[in-house]
Design an enzyme around this catalytic site. Structure first.
Site, PDB file in Angstrom:
ATOM      1  N   HIS A 208      -8.206  -4.629  -0.701  1.00  0.00           N
ATOM      2  CA  HIS A 208      -7.270  -3.781  -0.140  1.00  0.00           C
ATOM      3  C   HIS A 208      -6.351  -4.647   0.841  1.00  0.00           C
ATOM      4  O   HIS A 208      -5.097  -4.374   1.019  1.00  0.00           O
ATOM      5  CB  HIS A 208      -7.389  -2.603   1.037  1.00  0.00           C
ATOM      6  CG  HIS A 208      -6.006  -2.089   0.613  1.00  0.00           C
ATOM      7  ND1 HIS A 208      -5.681  -1.682  -1.318  1.00  0.00           N
ATOM      8  CD2 HIS A 208      -5.572  -0.619   0.434  1.00  0.00           C
ATOM      9  CE1 HIS A 208      -4.237  -0.437  -0.848  1.00  0.00           C
ATOM     10  NE2 HIS A 208      -3.918  -0.550   0.379  1.00  0.00           N
TER      11      HIS A 208
ATOM     12  N   ASP B  26     -10.262  -4.164  -5.012  1.00  0.00           N
ATOM     13  CA  ASP B  26      -9.249  -3.702  -4.293  1.00  0.00           C
ATOM     14  C   ASP B  26     -10.162  -1.783  -4.157  1.00  0.00           C
ATOM     15  O   ASP B  26      -9.573  -1.166  -5.109  1.00  0.00           O
ATOM     16  CB  ASP B  26      -7.969  -3.441  -4.340  1.00  0.00           C
ATOM     17  CG  ASP B  26      -7.023  -2.296  -2.988  1.00  0.00           C
ATOM     18  OD1 ASP B  26      -8.065  -2.015  -3.377  1.00  0.00           O
ATOM     19  OD2 ASP B  26      -5.841  -3.015  -3.073  1.00  0.00           O
TER      20      ASP B  26
ATOM     21  N   SER C 181       0.728  -1.405   0.069  1.00  0.00           N
ATOM     22  CA  SER C 181      -0.256   0.010  -0.328  1.00  0.00           C
ATOM     23  C   SER C 181       0.646   1.144  -0.340  1.00  0.00           C
ATOM     24  O   SER C 181       1.827   1.178  -0.608  1.00  0.00           O
ATOM     25  CB  SER C 181      -1.034  -0.157   0.965  1.00  0.00           C
ATOM     26  OG  SER C 181      -2.099   0.468   0.658  1.00  0.00           O
TER      27      SER C 181
HETATM   28  C1  MLT Z   1      -1.600   5.628   0.061  1.00  0.00           C
HETATM   29  O1  MLT Z   1      -0.204   5.873  -0.009  1.00  0.00           O
HETATM   30  O2  MLT Z   1      -2.183   6.416   0.430  1.00  0.00           O
HETATM   31  C2  MLT Z   1      -1.736   4.293   0.005  1.00  0.00           C
HETATM   32  O3  MLT Z   1      -2.469   3.322  -1.544  1.00  0.00           O
HETATM   33  C3  MLT Z   1      -3.681   4.655   0.635  1.00  0.00           C
HETATM   34  C4  MLT Z   1      -3.158   3.930   2.053  1.00  0.00           C
HETATM   35  O4  MLT Z   1      -2.364   3.557   1.985  1.00  0.00           O
HETATM   36  O5  MLT Z   1      -4.201   3.938   2.428  1.00  0.00           O
END
Ligand code: MLT
Length: 198
Positions: free
Chosen positions: A182, A151, A102
């Site tokens: 996710h 996702d 993420s």
């Molecule tokens: C981000 O970098 O903001 C992400 O992909 C989403 C998250 O971390 O919640």
């Protein structure tokens, strides 16, 4: 930077660079090392930004909208930290294999958008970190992308776009889809483990 380091067990084993998701810490992903490659070492870093107490690797303006100035600054700081760690601990920088989830995958992707620092990278539920930029030559780089087809944070279209950008820069890209949103799930890790062997 707050981090954990474990040396690899053999001279040619990789060192995973673990980069957690929003609200995570340097502890989150280290358990993956025994699944991915039991001989490997790791360097696991905590993001320096706090979003209401949740660690991140760079600031965002809203969900999915990145603060590009901060992203540039934090990416440069992280690259410098990795160079310093490699020099201090005596390993080649390209022995590091980023494993980012993420928000951690997004900064890993952005490092690749800046420089072909790594030979391999594992991006778990990444987004396109920046648009409208020229990527470096990534023809010596292999990238594994693990994502959810459903996702809500990284829509499938975004994954296709990231994959196309990396391929246009010469990278070899393999995408594995899951259907758990996710969430990071075991079949994705198993696919990454398999991918590392080829
Ligand atoms: C981000 O970098 O903001 C992400 O992909 C989403 C998250 O971390 O919640």
């Amino acid at each position: 930077m707050i981090h954990l380091y474990q040396a690899p067990k053999t001279a040619d084993a990789p060192i995973f660079l673990f980069l957690h998701g929003t609200g995570g810490t340097e502890q989150d992903l280290v358990g993956l090392v025994s699944l991915l490659d039991s001989e490997a070492g790791y360097l696991s870093v905590r993001g320096e930004v706090s979003e209401n107490g949740m660690p991140r690797f760079f600031k965002r303006l809203a969900e999915g909208v990145f603060d590009e100035e901060d992203l540039a600054l934090r990416t440069a700081r992280l690259i410098q930290f990795l160079r310093d760690q490699a020099a201090e601990r005596g390993f080649d920088l390209d022995r590091l294999i980023p494993v980012g989830y993420s928000n951690g995958a997004n900064i890993a992707a952005n490092m690749l958008f800046e420089e072909a620092l790594f030979k391999q990278a594992i991006l778990l539920h990444p987004m396109v970190p920046r648009r409208g930029v020229t990527l470096p030559d990534l023809s010596d780089v292999r990238v594994f992308i693990g994502v959810g087809s459903n996702d809500p944070i990284c829509p499938a279209q975004e994954t296709e776009e990231l994959s196309a950008l990396l391929k246009q820069a010469g990278a070899s890209v393999d995408v594995t889809w899951s259907n758990h949103g996710h969430q990071l799930v075991m079949p994705t890790i198993e696919a990454a483990t398999d991918w590392l062997k080829h």
